[in-house]
Design a protein around this motif. Structure first.
Motif, PDB file in Angstrom:
ATOM      1  N   ALA A   9      71.389 -18.602 157.509  1.00 16.51           N
ATOM      2  CA  ALA A   9      71.450 -17.451 156.602  1.00 16.51           C
ATOM      3  C   ALA A   9      72.302 -17.735 155.371  1.00 16.51           C
ATOM      4  N   GLY A  10      72.149 -18.924 154.815  1.00 10.72           N
ATOM      5  CA  GLY A  10      72.839 -19.263 153.578  1.00 10.72           C
ATOM      6  C   GLY A  10      71.951 -18.996 152.384  1.00 10.72           C
ATOM      7  N   GLN A  11      72.192 -19.742 151.300  1.00 10.44           N
ATOM      8  CA  GLN A  11      71.455 -19.512 150.054  1.00 10.44           C
ATOM      9  C   GLN A  11      69.954 -19.719 150.248  1.00 10.44           C
ATOM     10  N   ALA A  12      69.559 -20.791 150.926  1.00 14.25           N
ATOM     11  CA  ALA A  12      68.140 -21.068 151.114  1.00 14.25           C
ATOM     12  C   ALA A  12      67.485 -20.042 152.033  1.00 14.25           C
ATOM     13  N   GLY A  13      68.129 -19.737 153.152  1.00 15.56           N
ATOM     14  CA  GLY A  13      67.548 -18.783 154.094  1.00 15.56           C
ATOM     15  C   GLY A  13      67.362 -17.408 153.487  1.00 15.56           C
ATOM     16  N   ALA A  14      68.374 -16.937 152.767  1.00 15.47           N
ATOM     17  CA  ALA A  14      68.288 -15.620 152.139  1.00 15.47           C
ATOM     18  C   ALA A  14      67.206 -15.601 151.063  1.00 15.47           C
ATOM     19  N   ALA A  15      67.107 -16.686 150.286  1.00 13.70           N
ATOM     20  CA  ALA A  15      66.089 -16.756 149.241  1.00 13.70           C
ATOM     21  C   ALA A  15      64.688 -16.785 149.843  1.00 13.70           C
ATOM     22  N   LEU A  16      64.534 -17.505 150.952  1.00  8.96           N
ATOM     23  CA  LEU A  16      63.225 -17.610 151.588  1.00  8.96           C
ATOM     24  C   LEU A  16      62.771 -16.251 152.125  1.00  8.96           C
ATOM     25  N   ALA A  17      63.675 -15.538 152.776  1.00 10.57           N
ATOM     26  CA  ALA A  17      63.333 -14.219 153.314  1.00 10.57           C
ATOM     27  C   ALA A  17      62.936 -13.259 152.204  1.00 10.57           C
ATOM     28  N   ALA A  18      63.728 -13.241 151.134  1.00  3.79           N
ATOM     29  CA  ALA A  18      63.433 -12.341 150.015  1.00  3.79           C
ATOM     30  C   ALA A  18      62.096 -12.685 149.368  1.00  3.79           C
ATOM     31  N   ARG A  19      61.820 -13.995 149.245  1.00  2.99           N
ATOM     32  CA  ARG A  19      60.568 -14.408 148.609  1.00  2.99           C
ATOM     33  C   ARG A  19      59.357 -14.029 149.449  1.00  2.99           C
ATOM     34  N   LEU A  20      59.462 -14.118 150.757  1.00  2.89           N
ATOM     35  CA  LEU A  20      58.353 -13.711 151.618  1.00  2.89           C
ATOM     36  C   LEU A  20      57.958 -12.260 151.342  1.00  2.89           C
ATOM     37  N   ARG A  21      58.941 -11.391 151.236  1.00  7.68           N
ATOM     38  CA  ARG A  21      58.649  -9.982 150.954  1.00  7.68           C
ATOM     39  C   ARG A  21      58.112  -9.808 149.531  1.00  7.68           C
ATOM     40  N   ALA A  22      58.660 -10.568 148.574  1.00  3.06           N
ATOM     41  CA  ALA A  22      58.178 -10.471 147.195  1.00  3.06           C
ATOM     42  C   ALA A  22      56.714 -10.904 147.093  1.00  3.06           C
ATOM     43  N   LEU A  23      56.285 -11.789 148.000  1.00  6.92           N
ATOM     44  CA  LEU A  23      54.893 -12.254 148.039  1.00  6.92           C
ATOM     45  C   LEU A  23      54.024 -11.374 148.938  1.00  6.92           C
ATOM     46  N   ASN A  24      54.589 -10.232 149.319  1.00  2.29           N
ATOM     47  CA  ASN A  24      53.845  -9.206 150.070  1.00  2.29           C
ATOM     48  C   ASN A  24      53.519  -9.596 151.510  1.00  2.29           C
ATOM     49  N   PHE A  25      54.337 -10.449 152.094  1.00  2.00           N
ATOM     50  CA  PHE A  25      54.197 -10.711 153.529  1.00  2.00           C
ATOM     51  C   PHE A  25      54.582  -9.453 154.302  1.00  2.00           C
ATOM     52  N   GLU A  26      53.723  -9.006 155.189  1.00  2.00           N
ATOM     53  CA  GLU A  26      53.933  -7.744 155.890  1.00  2.00           C
ATOM     54  C   GLU A  26      54.326  -7.910 157.347  1.00  2.00           C
ATOM     55  N   GLY A  27      54.438  -9.144 157.807  1.00  2.00           N
ATOM     56  CA  GLY A  27      54.814  -9.375 159.194  1.00  2.00           C
ATOM     57  C   GLY A  27      56.312  -9.253 159.422  1.00  2.00           C
ATOM     58  N   ARG A  28      56.750  -9.655 160.617  1.00  2.00           N
ATOM     59  CA  ARG A  28      58.172  -9.604 160.959  1.00  2.00           C
ATOM     60  C   ARG A  28      58.910 -10.781 160.315  1.00  2.00           C
ATOM     61  N   ILE A  29      60.119 -10.514 159.867  1.00  2.00           N
ATOM     62  CA  ILE A  29      61.018 -11.569 159.379  1.00  2.00           C
ATOM     63  C   ILE A  29      62.353 -11.410 160.092  1.00  2.00           C
ATOM     64  N   TYR A  67      68.542  -5.775 153.163  1.00  2.00           N
ATOM     65  CA  TYR A  67      67.826  -6.299 154.333  1.00  2.00           C
ATOM     66  C   TYR A  67      67.104  -5.187 155.084  1.00  2.00           C
ATOM     67  N   ALA A  68      67.717  -4.016 155.140  1.00  2.00           N
ATOM     68  CA  ALA A  68      67.058  -2.872 155.781  1.00  2.00           C
ATOM     69  C   ALA A  68      65.877  -2.400 154.935  1.00  2.00           C
ATOM     70  N   GLU A  69      66.084  -2.320 153.625  1.00  2.00           N
ATOM     71  CA  GLU A  69      65.019  -1.848 152.742  1.00  2.00           C
ATOM     72  C   GLU A  69      63.812  -2.778 152.768  1.00  2.00           C
ATOM     73  N   LYS A  70      64.037  -4.067 152.920  1.00  2.00           N
ATOM     74  CA  LYS A  70      62.946  -5.050 152.941  1.00  2.00           C
ATOM     75  C   LYS A  70      62.466  -5.342 154.366  1.00  2.00           C
ATOM     76  N   ASP A  71      62.985  -4.613 155.324  1.00  2.00           N
ATOM     77  CA  ASP A  71      62.592  -4.784 156.735  1.00  2.00           C
ATOM     78  C   ASP A  71      62.786  -6.235 157.190  1.00  2.00           C
ATOM     79  N   ILE A  72      63.953  -6.768 156.842  1.00  2.92           N
ATOM     80  CA  ILE A  72      64.344  -8.110 157.291  1.00  2.92           C
ATOM     81  C   ILE A  72      65.401  -7.934 158.374  1.00  2.92           C
ATOM     82  N   THR A  73      65.101  -8.386 159.576  1.00  2.00           N
ATOM     83  CA  THR A  73      66.073  -8.308 160.663  1.00  2.00           C
ATOM     84  C   THR A  73      67.104  -9.406 160.470  1.00  2.00           C
ATOM     85  N   LEU A  74      68.339  -9.002 160.228  1.00  2.00           N
ATOM     86  CA  LEU A  74      69.420  -9.967 159.995  1.00  2.00           C
ATOM     87  C   LEU A  74      70.292 -10.047 161.237  1.00  2.00           C
TER      88      LEU A  74
END
Length: 399
Positions: A9-29, A67-74
Motif C-alpha cells: 500500500a505504498g505509492q505504486a499500490g495506491a496509484a494502481l487502485a485509484a487508476r483501476l477505478r478511474a478506468l471504470n473497473f467495477e469489481g472488488r479491489i 478509499y470508501a468513496e471509491k469502494d476500495i477495501t483498505l
C-alpha cells in the motif's frame, strides 16, 4: 464479481487502485498494507517531515474517505505470509483471501549494516518508513554528532537535514567518491563542495570497521582512525521486496521479473514499482523512483483490464539538499562523455553522452536545462556537445 488484490500500500499500490477505478473497473479491489498508517508519500519522510515542515496528514496520498468513496477495501496493518498462485489465494494473519488477479507493489527494503559491524546495536537507523523516522527524530537535536554511512542520494539528503538542524555530521563512503554508482565525477564534485560549505565532513574511500561503545558510539574506520558519535544513519541502498514472489515460484532476479506490460511469470500476477525488474532499451532494469512507481502502476492497471500496451518509462528523479534542487532526466548508464553547461550562481547542468547520443541530464537549480534535456531525451534528439557547453546557445531551438 472479479476481485483484484493489490499487495503493498505504498505509492505504486495506491496509484494502481485509484487508476483501476478511474478506468471504470467495477469489481472488488483490496489494497493490503503492513503499516497501520494510510498510504503516504515516502520521499518527504527524511526531509520535510523530519524537519517538521510537513504534517502526517500532508504525507497521506489520499484522505481516508477516498478509499470508501471509491469502494476500495483498505486492509491496514495486515501481513501477507504466502501467495498460492495455483489456488489464487493470499495467506494473511491466519486467513485466506482469494483473488482473480493479483498486483504486487511491495517496494524495497533498505540494506542494513551487518551485525558483525555493530549494525544491530541501539542508535543505528535506516530510513524507509514512517516508523523509522519517528524512532530517529528525537536524535536530531542541535550539537549532537551523527555518522552517515553511504554517500548516495539518501545519505547526502540525511546529511543535509542533519547539518541544517545544527548537528555535527560525518559521512563515510566506501567507494572512491560520493555518488560513484549513480553520477559523473562532475556531479560528485558539485555536491562534495556543497556539503563541505555546510560543515559536513565527507570521508571517501573509507570503510567502516566497527561500531563500538555504550551510549556514545565509537566508530572504527578502515584507516585506523576513530570518530565519536551519538547515533548512526545508514543509507547504503535498497533491496527489492521479492521474497514472497520468489517463494510462490514467480521469476525473480534482483526484483520480480515482469514483461513490458507488467505481467509476471504467472499470467494472473502483475507487479509495479521498486520491486520490479522490467525491459527497457534491450536490457532488464529496476527503477527506484516515485514517478516510475506511479507511471508503471497506472500502466499495469490498464493492462490488467486488457489494454495490452507496453510500459515505456520516461525516467526522472530529484533530490533536495539545502537550497539546491537536483533534477535528473534519463539514465546515464555507460556514458562516455560529460559536458558541463554553466548557469547563474550555483545553477549548472551536467549532460551525459554515449557516442554522441544524449542519455541523461543532471540539473542543479536549473529547471530550464532539466526540462529541455528531458524533452530532447524523450524525442530522441541529441545536441552537439559544443552546443551544450555554450551557455549562449538556445538548446530549446532543437526541440
Amino acid at each position: 464479481m472479479t476481485h483484484i488484490a493489490i499487495l503493498g500500500a505504498g505509492q505504486a499500490g495506491a496509484a494502481l487502485a485509484a487508476r483501476l477505478r478511474a478506468l471504470n473497473f467495477e469489481g472488488r479491489i483490496t489494497l493490503i498494507g503492513e503499516e497501520e498508517a494510510l498510504p503516504y508519500q515516502r520521499p518527504p519522510l527524511s526531509k520535510k517531515y523530519l524537519l517538521k515542515e510537513m504534517s502526517l496528514e500532508q504525507l497521506h496520498l489520499r484522505p481516508e474517505r477516498f478509499y470508501a468513496e471509491k469502494d476500495i477495501t483498505l486492509l491496514r496493518g495486515r501481513r501477507v505470509t504466502a501467495i498460492d498462485t495455483a489456488g489464487r489465494q493470499l495467506r494473511l494473519d491466519g486467513e485466506s483471501l482469494a483473488y482473480d488477479q493479483l498486483a504486487l507493489t511491495t517496494g524495497a527494503t533498505p540494506r542494513t549494516l551487518p551485525a558483525s559491524l555493530g549494525g544491530a546495536r541501539a542508535g543505528v537507523y535506516v530510513v524507509r518508513n514512517l516508523a523509522d523516522v519517528e524512532r530517529m527524530a528525537p536524535e536530531f537535536a542541535p550539537g549532537r554528532r551523527v555518522l552517515i554511512v553511504g554517500g548516495g542520494y539518501i545519505g547526502l539528503e540525511a546529511a543535509a537535514v542533519a547539518a541544517k538542524l545544527g548537528l555535527k555530521v560525518t559521512l563515510v563512503e566506501a567507494a572512491q567518491r560520493i555518488l560513484q554508482r549513480v553520477a559523473a565525477p562532475e556531479t560528485s564534485d558539485y555536491f562534495r563542495a556543497l556539503h563541505a560549505g555546510q560543515g559536513v565532513e565527507i570521508l571517501e574511500g573509507m570503510g567502516l570497521q566497527r561500531l563500538e561503545g555504550g551510549t556514545a558510539i565509537s566508530v572504527a574506520l578502515s584507516d585506523g582512525s576513530r570518530r565519536e558519535v551519538d547515533f548512526v544513519v545508514v543509507g547504503i541502498g535498497v533491496m527489492a521486496n521479492d521474497g514472497l514472489a520468489a517463494a510462490a515460484g514467480l521469476a525473480c532476479e534482483n526484483g520480480i521479473v515482469v514483461d513490458a506490460q507488467g505481467r509476471s511469470s504467472d499470467p494472473s500476477v502483475w507487479a509495479a514499482g521498486d520491486c520490479t525488474r522490467f525491459p527497457y532499451r534491450g536490457e532488464m532494469i529496476r527503477l527506484e523512483s516515485v514517478q516510475n512507481a506511479i507511471d508503471q502502476a497506472e500502466a499495469v492497471a490498464a493492462n490488467m483490464l486488457g489494454a495490452g500496451q507496453d510500459y515505456v518509462p520516461k525516467p526522472w528523479f530529484w533530490s533536495d539538499q539545502y537550497d539546491i534542487k537536483l533534477q535528473i532526466a534519463g539514465l546515464n548508464s555507460n556514458f562516455d562523455q560529460v559536458v558541463v553547461r554553466p548557469g547563474a550562481g550555483q545553477a549548472c547542468s551536467h549532460w551525459y553522452f554515449r557516442e554522441g547520443e544524449l542519455l541523461a541530464v543532471d540539473a542543479m537549480n536549473d529547471p530550464r536545462s532539466y526540462m529541455i534535456g528531458k524533452r530532447l531525451i524523450e524525442a530522441g534528439r541529441s545536441p552537439l556537445p559544443g552546443q551544450v557547453a555554450d551557455a549562449g546557445y538556445d538548446l530549446k531551438s532543437l526541440i
